[in-house]
Design a protein around this motif. Structure first.
Motif, PDB file in Angstrom:
ATOM      1  N   ASP A 113     -10.687  32.870 -33.644  1.00  0.00           N
ATOM      2  CA  ASP A 113      -9.320  33.015 -34.139  1.00  0.00           C
ATOM      3  C   ASP A 113      -9.313  33.973 -35.343  1.00  0.00           C
ATOM      4  O   ASP A 113     -10.381  34.389 -35.825  1.00  0.00           O
ATOM      5  N   TRP A 119     -13.327  29.177 -30.817  1.00  0.00           N
ATOM      6  CA  TRP A 119     -12.702  28.259 -29.865  1.00  0.00           C
ATOM      7  C   TRP A 119     -13.390  28.443 -28.524  1.00  0.00           C
ATOM      8  O   TRP A 119     -13.509  29.555 -28.018  1.00  0.00           O
ATOM      9  N   ARG A 135     -13.196  23.450 -31.052  1.00  0.00           N
ATOM     10  CA  ARG A 135     -13.201  24.439 -32.131  1.00  0.00           C
ATOM     11  C   ARG A 135     -14.466  24.246 -32.957  1.00  0.00           C
ATOM     12  O   ARG A 135     -14.733  23.142 -33.448  1.00  0.00           O
ATOM     13  N   TRP A 157      -4.449  34.780 -29.358  1.00  0.00           N
ATOM     14  CA  TRP A 157      -3.437  34.508 -30.377  1.00  0.00           C
ATOM     15  C   TRP A 157      -2.415  35.634 -30.410  1.00  0.00           C
ATOM     16  O   TRP A 157      -2.753  36.805 -30.182  1.00  0.00           O
ATOM     17  N   PHE A 164      -0.864  30.212 -30.042  1.00  0.00           N
ATOM     18  CA  PHE A 164      -2.173  30.186 -29.398  1.00  0.00           C
ATOM     19  C   PHE A 164      -1.968  30.030 -27.900  1.00  0.00           C
ATOM     20  O   PHE A 164      -1.135  29.218 -27.464  1.00  0.00           O
TER      21      PHE A 164
END
Length: 298
Positions: A113, A119, A135, A157, A164
């Motif tokens: 991210d 992730w 995560r 994202w 997300f």
């Protein structure tokens, strides 16, 4: 973005890789190179577009997803563990091992991210609803973020970091969640893209997001990359000469080249003959630049 624009785009074969299950393309701005994996051959590759050269490391296990790390290292998802690959020595150090249930569950797609957290989803195709999304934070902590999945796949994202996206391939849906960058929490799941009613026997696989927030997803058994607006409107498709594209990723000096990995696994001899370049790496000159790659721990 007009549909006609996408229909006019073509996919160029840039590497005759003949991978069994090419996946996880990841652009490195520093090296101006593309990392990607051949999952079933246990290889992590690096492709240099300027020269056309490609080399690989054997990681000794099914490596399905990658992330850039500080130094000459990659974070690699390997079967039921996360490891770091030292690119200078080729050695892999295990960072965290997961106790997956039921048997046969393994890691699948993953991505960092904007805050540098990794992730990674699992897949359990023989046991629907038993896969999950995790995560992995730079401090080594692990958090279960979603359950009830079957093949956790393409994720990304929005440009403003507020949304997300996550794919569950057998459900043929791409979900959207509200994303809190400060805490790393997701909430309020909705269906962003629903292909479950499509006449074609296709599944959304990996995905990438461009700077306009459009979602580019590889359609497994669909022979193309499809593009959707942030509101889920179909903007068109770019055809590939192979039936099983797996994952797109933006790269190149201006992030305006869409690289697409593909697979040859599971195809009949007739299908392989019809899709002779299955397993190769393709590039598409995209009309809109993509978002840059986020590094682990950034």
């Amino acid at each position: 973005m007009p549909t006609a624009t996408l229909a006019e785009l073509s996919a160029q074969n840039v590497l005759h890789a003949r991978a069994r299950l090419g996946e996880g393309p990841l652009w490195d701005d520093t090296k101006q190179a593309l990392y990607w994996v051949d999952i079933l051959n246990h290889r992590v590759h690096i492709f240099e577009p300027s020269s056309g050269d490609d080399c690989h490391w054997d990681v000794g296990d099914v490596g399905s997803a990658l992330a850039l790390m500080a130094g000459d290292r990659l974070l690699v998802a390997l079967g039921n563990r996360l490891g770091q690959l030292d690119l200078s020595s080729g050695t892999v150090e295990t960072l965290h091992t997961f106790d997956f249930e039921p048997p046969g569950t393994r890691f699948n797609d993953g991505k960092c991210d904007p805050q540098g957290r990794f992730w990674i989803g699992s897949m359990s195709p023989e046991h629907p609803g038993q896969a999950a999304l995790y995560r992995y934070d730079p401090d080594g902590s692990v958090h279960t973020m979603e359950t009830g999945l079957t093949i956790s796949n393409g994720l990304g994202w929005s440009p403003d970091g507020s949304t997300f996206y996550l794919t569950d391939s057998p459900q043929r849906q791409i979900y959207a969640y509200r994303f809190d960058g400060a805490t790393g929490e997701i909430s309020d799941r909705t269906v962003a893209i629903d292909l479950s009613d499509a006449d074609e026997a296709i599944e959304p696989d990996g995905l990438a997001i461009d700077t306009d927030g459009n979602i580019w997803t590889a359609l497994w058994d669909g022979g193309c990359v499809a593009c959707f607006s942030p509101t889920g409107e179909s903007l068109g498709r770019v055809t590939l000469p192979v039936p099983r594209p797996t994952c797109p990723s933006f790269g190149g000096p201006n992030h305006q080249t869409l690289y697409v990995t593909t697979a040859s696994v599971g195809l009949s001899q007739q299908e392989i003959q019809q899709g002779f370049y299955s397993g190769d790496l393709f590039a598409i000159a995209a009309p809109v630049p993509g978002l840059p790659t986020h590094r682990f721990g950034a």
